[in-house]
Design a protein around this motif. Structure first.
Motif, PDB file in Angstrom:
ATOM      1  N   HIS A 218     -45.958 -20.549  77.265  1.00  0.00           N
ATOM      2  CA  HIS A 218     -46.183 -21.988  77.418  1.00  0.00           C
ATOM      3  C   HIS A 218     -45.848 -22.663  76.094  1.00  0.00           C
ATOM      4  O   HIS A 218     -46.314 -22.242  75.037  1.00  0.00           O
ATOM      5  N   THR A 219     -45.061 -23.709  76.163  1.00  0.00           N
ATOM      6  CA  THR A 219     -44.597 -24.412  74.965  1.00  0.00           C
ATOM      7  C   THR A 219     -45.641 -25.427  74.494  1.00  0.00           C
ATOM      8  O   THR A 219     -46.076 -26.261  75.275  1.00  0.00           O
ATOM      9  N   PRO A 220     -46.028 -25.350  73.219  1.00  0.00           N
ATOM     10  CA  PRO A 220     -46.979 -26.327  72.680  1.00  0.00           C
ATOM     11  C   PRO A 220     -46.349 -27.717  72.610  1.00  0.00           C
ATOM     12  O   PRO A 220     -45.202 -27.859  72.188  1.00  0.00           O
ATOM     13  N   ILE A 221     -47.098 -28.730  73.049  1.00  0.00           N
ATOM     14  CA  ILE A 221     -46.567 -30.099  72.986  1.00  0.00           C
ATOM     15  C   ILE A 221     -47.476 -31.045  72.205  1.00  0.00           C
ATOM     16  O   ILE A 221     -47.031 -32.075  71.734  1.00  0.00           O
ATOM     17  N   SER A 222     -48.731 -30.701  72.096  1.00  0.00           N
ATOM     18  CA  SER A 222     -49.662 -31.588  71.412  1.00  0.00           C
ATOM     19  C   SER A 222     -50.342 -30.828  70.269  1.00  0.00           C
ATOM     20  O   SER A 222     -51.225 -30.010  70.496  1.00  0.00           O
ATOM     21  N   TYR A 223     -49.855 -31.097  69.066  1.00  0.00           N
ATOM     22  CA  TYR A 223     -50.387 -30.457  67.865  1.00  0.00           C
ATOM     23  C   TYR A 223     -50.031 -31.326  66.657  1.00  0.00           C
ATOM     24  O   TYR A 223     -49.274 -32.283  66.768  1.00  0.00           O
TER      25      TYR A 223
ATOM     26  N   ASP B 267     -46.606 -19.063  68.224  1.00  0.00           N
ATOM     27  CA  ASP B 267     -47.657 -19.085  67.217  1.00  0.00           C
ATOM     28  C   ASP B 267     -47.606 -20.437  66.529  1.00  0.00           C
ATOM     29  O   ASP B 267     -46.534 -20.930  66.199  1.00  0.00           O
ATOM     30  N   MET B 268     -48.747 -21.045  66.347  1.00  0.00           N
ATOM     31  CA  MET B 268     -48.858 -22.319  65.644  1.00  0.00           C
ATOM     32  C   MET B 268     -49.464 -22.033  64.278  1.00  0.00           C
ATOM     33  O   MET B 268     -50.592 -21.540  64.206  1.00  0.00           O
ATOM     34  N   VAL B 269     -48.723 -22.301  63.222  1.00  0.00           N
ATOM     35  CA  VAL B 269     -49.208 -22.003  61.882  1.00  0.00           C
ATOM     36  C   VAL B 269     -49.091 -23.224  60.983  1.00  0.00           C
ATOM     37  O   VAL B 269     -48.296 -24.136  61.231  1.00  0.00           O
ATOM     38  N   GLN B 270     -49.876 -23.213  59.930  1.00  0.00           N
ATOM     39  CA  GLN B 270     -49.823 -24.297  58.956  1.00  0.00           C
ATOM     40  C   GLN B 270     -48.554 -24.159  58.120  1.00  0.00           C
ATOM     41  O   GLN B 270     -48.203 -23.054  57.695  1.00  0.00           O
ATOM     42  N   LYS B 271     -47.873 -25.260  57.884  1.00  0.00           N
ATOM     43  CA  LYS B 271     -46.655 -25.245  57.067  1.00  0.00           C
ATOM     44  C   LYS B 271     -46.970 -24.800  55.641  1.00  0.00           C
ATOM     45  O   LYS B 271     -46.210 -24.064  55.037  1.00  0.00           O
TER      46      LYS B 271
ATOM     47  N   PHE C 196     -54.531 -25.668  65.442  1.00  0.00           N
ATOM     48  CA  PHE C 196     -55.097 -25.962  66.756  1.00  0.00           C
ATOM     49  C   PHE C 196     -54.040 -26.616  67.624  1.00  0.00           C
ATOM     50  O   PHE C 196     -53.327 -27.515  67.200  1.00  0.00           O
ATOM     51  N   VAL C 197     -53.938 -26.136  68.869  1.00  0.00           N
ATOM     52  CA  VAL C 197     -53.030 -26.718  69.855  1.00  0.00           C
ATOM     53  C   VAL C 197     -53.884 -27.295  70.970  1.00  0.00           C
ATOM     54  O   VAL C 197     -54.685 -26.595  71.568  1.00  0.00           O
TER      55      VAL C 197
END
Length: 76
Positions: A37-42, A59-63, A71-72
């Motif tokens: 599932h593709t993240p759209i709201s982060y 994976d959603m990571v901090q730059k 958080f997604v």
């Protein structure tokens, strides 16, 4: 069989392709759906999306620190 992304798969159900899809292969067609599932709201300013082929997920990571997750709030 069916050819998808240059790889030959046998007729029938394919639980997971190399590119993270679940497919059904018949003599007439191949139909697939994604396993991710593709993240759209982060937080797009502070976070980035990285596709993890091993887990078939994003994976959603901090730059500023990729070892920390972000958080997604929604995915599609």
């Amino acid at each position: 069989g069916c050819i998808l992304d240059g790889k030959l798969y046998p007729f029938g159900e394919i639980a997971r392709t190399e590119n993270c899809f679940r497919c059904s292969c018949s003599r007439y067609a191949i139909s697939c759906c994604s396993l991710f599932h593709t993240p759209i709201s982060y937080d797009k300013e502070n976070c980035e999306v990285i596709f993890n082929k091993k887990s078939c997920n994003y994976d959603m990571v901090q730059k500023s620190d990729p070892s920390k997750e972000c958080f997604v709030s929604s995915r599609v």
